[in-house]
Scaffold this motif. Structure first.
Motif, PDB file in Angstrom:
ATOM      1  N   PRO A 137      52.238  11.815  54.769  1.00  0.00           N
ATOM      2  CA  PRO A 137      53.145  12.271  53.646  1.00  0.00           C
ATOM      3  C   PRO A 137      53.224  10.966  52.805  1.00  0.00           C
ATOM      4  O   PRO A 137      53.778   9.955  52.936  1.00  0.00           O
ATOM      5  CB  PRO A 137      54.520  12.408  54.358  1.00  0.00           C
ATOM      6  CG  PRO A 137      54.179  13.200  55.689  1.00  0.00           C
ATOM      7  CD  PRO A 137      52.989  12.282  56.149  1.00  0.00           C
ATOM      8  N   ARG A 180      52.303  19.422  44.649  1.00  0.00           N
ATOM      9  CA  ARG A 180      52.506  18.536  45.922  1.00  0.00           C
ATOM     10  C   ARG A 180      51.290  18.024  46.143  1.00  0.00           C
ATOM     11  O   ARG A 180      50.041  18.975  45.965  1.00  0.00           O
ATOM     12  CB  ARG A 180      52.993  19.448  46.872  1.00  0.00           C
ATOM     13  CG  ARG A 180      54.587  19.913  46.740  1.00  0.00           C
ATOM     14  CD  ARG A 180      54.928  20.883  47.990  1.00  0.00           C
ATOM     15  NE  ARG A 180      54.796  20.324  49.205  1.00  0.00           N
ATOM     16  CZ  ARG A 180      55.633  19.458  49.644  1.00  0.00           C
ATOM     17  NH1 ARG A 180      56.899  19.396  49.104  1.00  0.00           N
ATOM     18  NH2 ARG A 180      55.590  18.950  51.089  1.00  0.00           N
ATOM     19  N   ASP A 182      49.966  16.457  49.424  1.00  0.00           N
ATOM     20  CA  ASP A 182      49.816  16.195  51.111  1.00  0.00           C
ATOM     21  C   ASP A 182      48.271  17.405  51.242  1.00  0.00           C
ATOM     22  O   ASP A 182      47.713  16.663  51.982  1.00  0.00           O
ATOM     23  CB  ASP A 182      50.910  16.890  51.944  1.00  0.00           C
ATOM     24  CG  ASP A 182      51.952  15.579  51.743  1.00  0.00           C
ATOM     25  OD1 ASP A 182      51.835  14.636  51.275  1.00  0.00           O
ATOM     26  OD2 ASP A 182      53.065  16.167  52.145  1.00  0.00           O
TER      27      ASP A 182
END
Length: 260
Positions: A137, A180, A182
Protein backbone atom coordinates in the motif's frame (compact mmCIF):
# COMPACT_ATOMS: atom_id res chain seq x y z
CA UNK A 1 7.60 7.87 4.81
CA UNK A 2 10.09 8.83 7.56
CA UNK A 3 13.50 10.12 6.46
CA UNK A 4 16.81 9.49 8.20
CA UNK A 5 16.66 12.90 9.87
CA UNK A 6 13.25 12.12 11.32
CA UNK A 7 11.25 14.24 8.87
CA UNK A 8 8.13 12.65 7.48
CA UNK A 9 7.13 12.87 3.83
CA UNK A 10 3.52 12.16 2.93
CA UNK A 11 2.67 10.98 -0.59
CA UNK A 12 0.01 8.93 -2.28
CA UNK A 13 2.66 6.75 -3.85
CA UNK A 14 6.37 6.18 -3.16
CA UNK A 15 8.45 4.70 -5.98
CA UNK A 16 11.25 2.48 -4.69
CA UNK A 17 13.98 2.97 -7.28
CA UNK A 18 16.92 2.80 -4.87
CA UNK A 19 18.71 -0.18 -6.39
CA UNK A 20 19.51 -3.76 -5.52
CA UNK A 21 20.14 -2.91 -1.86
CA UNK A 22 16.86 -1.04 -1.61
CA UNK A 23 16.06 0.06 1.93
CA UNK A 24 12.49 0.78 0.86
CA UNK A 25 11.76 -2.75 -0.30
CA UNK A 26 13.35 -4.10 2.89
CA UNK A 27 11.29 -1.76 5.05
CA UNK A 28 8.13 -2.88 3.24
CA UNK A 29 9.20 -6.55 3.66
CA UNK A 30 8.48 -7.31 0.02
CA UNK A 31 9.14 -11.01 -0.70
CA UNK A 32 12.25 -11.69 -2.79
CA UNK A 33 13.36 -14.77 -4.71
CA UNK A 34 17.12 -15.26 -5.02
CA UNK A 35 17.90 -16.93 -8.36
CA UNK A 36 21.57 -17.42 -7.56
CA UNK A 37 24.61 -16.03 -9.36
CA UNK A 38 27.80 -18.14 -9.48
CA UNK A 39 30.09 -15.24 -10.38
CA UNK A 40 31.48 -11.98 -9.04
CA UNK A 41 33.68 -9.42 -10.74
CA UNK A 42 36.69 -7.24 -10.04
CA UNK A 43 36.25 -3.84 -11.75
CA UNK A 44 39.18 -1.56 -12.60
CA UNK A 45 40.49 0.96 -15.11
CA UNK A 46 43.51 0.58 -17.35
CA UNK A 47 44.90 3.63 -19.18
CA UNK A 48 45.25 3.53 -22.98
CA UNK A 49 45.97 5.73 -25.96
CA UNK A 50 42.96 7.01 -27.87
CA UNK A 51 42.08 5.10 -31.04
CA UNK A 52 39.73 5.90 -33.96
CA UNK A 53 37.18 3.30 -32.85
CA UNK A 54 36.09 2.02 -29.46
CA UNK A 55 35.35 -1.67 -29.06
CA UNK A 56 34.34 -3.96 -26.24
CA UNK A 57 36.41 -7.12 -26.13
CA UNK A 58 36.19 -10.32 -24.10
CA UNK A 59 39.16 -12.57 -23.42
CA UNK A 60 39.00 -16.17 -22.19
CA UNK A 61 41.99 -18.41 -21.57
CA UNK A 62 42.44 -21.44 -19.29
CA UNK A 63 39.92 -20.65 -16.62
CA UNK A 64 40.29 -16.87 -16.74
CA UNK A 65 37.91 -14.29 -18.20
CA UNK A 66 38.48 -10.54 -18.68
CA UNK A 67 36.21 -7.95 -20.30
CA UNK A 68 37.68 -4.68 -21.63
CA UNK A 69 35.31 -1.83 -22.53
CA UNK A 70 37.03 0.93 -24.51
CA UNK A 71 36.16 4.35 -23.00
CA UNK A 72 38.50 6.40 -25.15
CA UNK A 73 41.58 7.03 -23.03
CA UNK A 74 41.04 4.08 -20.73
CA UNK A 75 39.59 0.58 -20.63
CA UNK A 76 36.85 -0.13 -18.11
CA UNK A 77 37.69 -3.71 -17.22
CA UNK A 78 36.10 -6.62 -15.43
CA UNK A 79 37.85 -9.76 -14.32
CA UNK A 80 35.07 -12.31 -13.92
CA UNK A 81 35.70 -14.71 -11.05
CA UNK A 82 33.84 -17.59 -9.40
CA UNK A 83 31.70 -16.40 -6.50
CA UNK A 84 33.53 -16.72 -3.23
CA UNK A 85 37.02 -16.57 -4.75
CA UNK A 86 37.65 -12.83 -4.27
CA UNK A 87 39.63 -13.05 -1.04
CA UNK A 88 41.86 -15.84 -2.34
CA UNK A 89 42.73 -13.74 -5.41
CA UNK A 90 43.32 -10.67 -3.27
CA UNK A 91 45.61 -12.63 -0.93
CA UNK A 92 47.99 -13.36 -3.83
CA UNK A 93 48.70 -9.63 -4.16
CA UNK A 94 48.32 -6.95 -6.80
CA UNK A 95 51.43 -8.04 -8.74
CA UNK A 96 49.93 -11.48 -9.35
CA UNK A 97 46.60 -9.86 -10.24
CA UNK A 98 48.28 -7.67 -12.87
CA UNK A 99 50.20 -10.61 -14.35
CA UNK A 100 47.10 -12.79 -14.57
CA UNK A 101 45.06 -10.06 -16.27
CA UNK A 102 47.82 -9.24 -18.77
CA UNK A 103 48.27 -12.92 -19.60
CA UNK A 104 44.59 -13.32 -20.47
CA UNK A 105 44.13 -9.91 -22.15
CA UNK A 106 47.45 -8.82 -23.74
CA UNK A 107 45.83 -5.58 -24.89
CA UNK A 108 45.90 -4.46 -21.25
CA UNK A 109 49.55 -5.36 -20.61
CA UNK A 110 50.94 -1.91 -21.47
CA UNK A 111 48.70 0.03 -19.09
CA UNK A 112 48.11 -2.50 -16.31
CA UNK A 113 50.88 -0.95 -14.18
CA UNK A 114 48.46 1.90 -13.36
CA UNK A 115 46.87 -0.49 -10.84
CA UNK A 116 49.01 0.44 -7.84
CA UNK A 117 47.11 -1.61 -5.26
CA UNK A 118 43.79 -3.27 -4.61
CA UNK A 119 42.49 0.19 -3.70
CA UNK A 120 42.24 0.63 -7.49
CA UNK A 121 40.20 -2.56 -7.87
CA UNK A 122 36.57 -2.78 -6.76
CA UNK A 123 34.67 -5.98 -6.09
CA UNK A 124 31.22 -6.24 -7.64
CA UNK A 125 29.13 -8.88 -5.92
CA UNK A 126 26.81 -10.15 -8.63
CA UNK A 127 23.18 -10.70 -7.64
CA UNK A 128 20.29 -12.16 -9.61
CA UNK A 129 16.95 -11.90 -7.84
CA UNK A 130 13.43 -10.54 -8.19
CA UNK A 131 10.57 -9.63 -5.93
CA UNK A 132 7.56 -11.91 -6.14
CA UNK A 133 5.45 -8.89 -5.15
CA UNK A 134 6.60 -5.44 -6.24
CA UNK A 135 4.11 -3.37 -4.31
CA UNK A 136 2.62 -2.60 -0.91
CA UNK A 137 0.00 0.00 0.00
CA UNK A 138 1.46 3.30 -1.17
CA UNK A 139 4.67 1.75 -2.52
CA UNK A 140 5.86 0.42 -5.89
CA UNK A 141 9.33 -1.01 -6.55
CA UNK A 142 10.87 -0.78 -10.01
CA UNK A 143 14.29 -1.34 -11.57
CA UNK A 144 16.94 -3.11 -9.53
CA UNK A 145 14.84 -2.56 -6.41
CA UNK A 146 12.32 -4.97 -7.94
CA UNK A 147 14.70 -7.23 -9.86
CA UNK A 148 18.48 -7.20 -9.47
CA UNK A 149 20.05 -8.06 -12.80
CA UNK A 150 23.44 -9.58 -13.55
CA UNK A 151 25.95 -7.36 -15.42
CA UNK A 152 25.65 -9.83 -18.33
CA UNK A 153 24.45 -7.82 -21.32
CA UNK A 154 24.40 -4.53 -19.39
CA UNK A 155 20.59 -4.57 -19.44
CA UNK A 156 19.78 -3.45 -15.91
CA UNK A 157 19.35 0.20 -16.90
CA UNK A 158 17.23 -0.77 -19.94
CA UNK A 159 14.75 -2.70 -17.81
CA UNK A 160 14.66 0.01 -15.16
CA UNK A 161 13.73 2.66 -17.73
CA UNK A 162 11.12 0.37 -19.27
CA UNK A 163 9.66 -0.22 -15.78
CA UNK A 164 9.45 3.54 -15.27
CA UNK A 165 7.72 4.11 -18.62
CA UNK A 166 5.21 1.32 -17.94
CA UNK A 167 4.51 2.72 -14.47
CA UNK A 168 3.94 6.21 -15.87
CA UNK A 169 1.64 4.91 -18.59
CA UNK A 170 -0.49 2.97 -16.13
CA UNK A 171 -0.47 5.37 -13.18
CA UNK A 172 -0.19 8.98 -14.40
CA UNK A 173 -3.73 9.53 -15.64
CA UNK A 174 -5.45 7.67 -12.74
CA UNK A 175 -3.33 9.66 -10.27
CA UNK A 176 -4.52 12.89 -11.88
CA UNK A 177 -8.09 11.69 -11.35
CA UNK A 178 -7.41 10.74 -7.76
CA UNK A 179 -8.10 7.04 -8.36
CA UNK A 180 -6.94 4.28 -6.02
CA UNK A 181 -3.53 2.98 -7.04
CA UNK A 182 -2.96 -0.36 -5.31
CA UNK A 183 -4.57 -2.42 -8.04
CA UNK A 184 -2.77 -0.42 -10.71
CA UNK A 185 0.60 -1.06 -9.04
CA UNK A 186 -0.14 -4.76 -9.36
CA UNK A 187 -0.85 -4.14 -13.06
CA UNK A 188 2.63 -2.63 -13.46
CA UNK A 189 4.13 -5.80 -12.02
CA UNK A 190 2.03 -8.02 -14.29
CA UNK A 191 3.14 -6.11 -17.37
CA UNK A 192 6.83 -6.02 -16.48
CA UNK A 193 7.31 -9.45 -14.90
CA UNK A 194 7.35 -11.33 -18.21
CA UNK A 195 10.33 -9.49 -19.74
CA UNK A 196 12.18 -9.63 -16.42
CA UNK A 197 11.77 -13.41 -16.27
CA UNK A 198 12.93 -13.85 -19.87
CA UNK A 199 16.06 -11.71 -19.47
CA UNK A 200 16.98 -13.25 -16.13
CA UNK A 201 16.55 -16.72 -17.61
CA UNK A 202 18.94 -15.78 -20.43
CA UNK A 203 21.41 -14.38 -17.94
CA UNK A 204 21.22 -17.57 -15.90
CA UNK A 205 21.98 -19.63 -19.02
CA UNK A 206 25.01 -17.44 -19.74
CA UNK A 207 26.17 -17.78 -16.12
CA UNK A 208 26.04 -21.57 -16.20
CA UNK A 209 26.71 -22.61 -19.79
CA UNK A 210 29.09 -19.88 -20.93
CA UNK A 211 30.84 -18.11 -18.06
CA UNK A 212 30.78 -21.11 -15.73
CA UNK A 213 32.44 -23.31 -18.34
CA UNK A 214 34.88 -20.57 -19.31
CA UNK A 215 36.03 -20.28 -15.68
CA UNK A 216 36.50 -24.02 -15.31
CA UNK A 217 40.13 -24.58 -14.41
CA UNK A 218 42.04 -26.37 -17.14
CA UNK A 219 39.59 -25.47 -19.92
CA UNK A 220 41.89 -24.25 -22.73
CA UNK A 221 39.19 -23.05 -25.13
CA UNK A 222 36.11 -20.83 -24.95
CA UNK A 223 32.80 -22.70 -24.51
CA UNK A 224 31.25 -24.20 -27.64
CA UNK A 225 28.35 -21.71 -27.63
CA UNK A 226 30.74 -18.75 -27.75
CA UNK A 227 32.79 -20.32 -30.54
CA UNK A 228 29.60 -20.96 -32.49
CA UNK A 229 28.51 -17.32 -32.30
CA UNK A 230 32.04 -16.24 -33.21
CA UNK A 231 31.97 -18.33 -36.38
CA UNK A 232 28.47 -17.25 -37.46
CA UNK A 233 28.38 -13.44 -37.06
CA UNK A 234 24.76 -13.20 -38.23
CA UNK A 235 23.61 -15.08 -35.12
CA UNK A 236 25.09 -12.41 -32.87
CA UNK A 237 22.18 -10.17 -33.80
CA UNK A 238 19.72 -12.38 -31.91
CA UNK A 239 21.02 -11.85 -28.35
CA UNK A 240 22.01 -8.28 -29.24
CA UNK A 241 18.43 -7.49 -30.27
CA UNK A 242 16.92 -9.16 -27.21
CA UNK A 243 19.29 -7.45 -24.80
CA UNK A 244 19.37 -4.09 -26.59
CA UNK A 245 15.68 -3.62 -27.37
CA UNK A 246 14.09 -5.81 -24.75
CA UNK A 247 11.38 -8.43 -24.86
CA UNK A 248 8.42 -6.10 -24.34
CA UNK A 249 9.20 -2.60 -25.52
CA UNK A 250 7.62 0.31 -23.72
CA UNK A 251 6.58 3.57 -25.40
CA UNK A 252 5.48 6.67 -23.54
CA UNK A 253 1.71 7.13 -23.74
CA UNK A 254 0.98 8.76 -20.39
CA UNK A 255 -0.60 12.23 -20.50
CA UNK A 256 1.42 15.32 -19.83
CA UNK A 257 0.93 16.95 -16.47
CA UNK A 258 -0.55 20.44 -16.97
CA UNK A 259 2.00 23.17 -16.35
CA UNK A 260 1.34 25.53 -13.48
Amino acid sequence: MTLANGDEVRARLVIAADGRRSVLRDAAQLPCRDLGAPIDGYWFRVAKARTPDNRTEGYIDRGQMVIAIDRGDYFQCARVIPKGSAEAIRAKGIDRFRRDVAAVAPILAEGIATLASFDDVKLLSVTLDRLTRWHAPGLLAIGDAAHAMSPVGGVGINLAIQDAVAAANLLAEPMQRGARLDGLCAAVQRRRMFPVRIVQALQHIVHVRVIGRALRVGSPRPPLLMRFFDRVPLLRRIPARILGLGVRREHISSPRTPSR
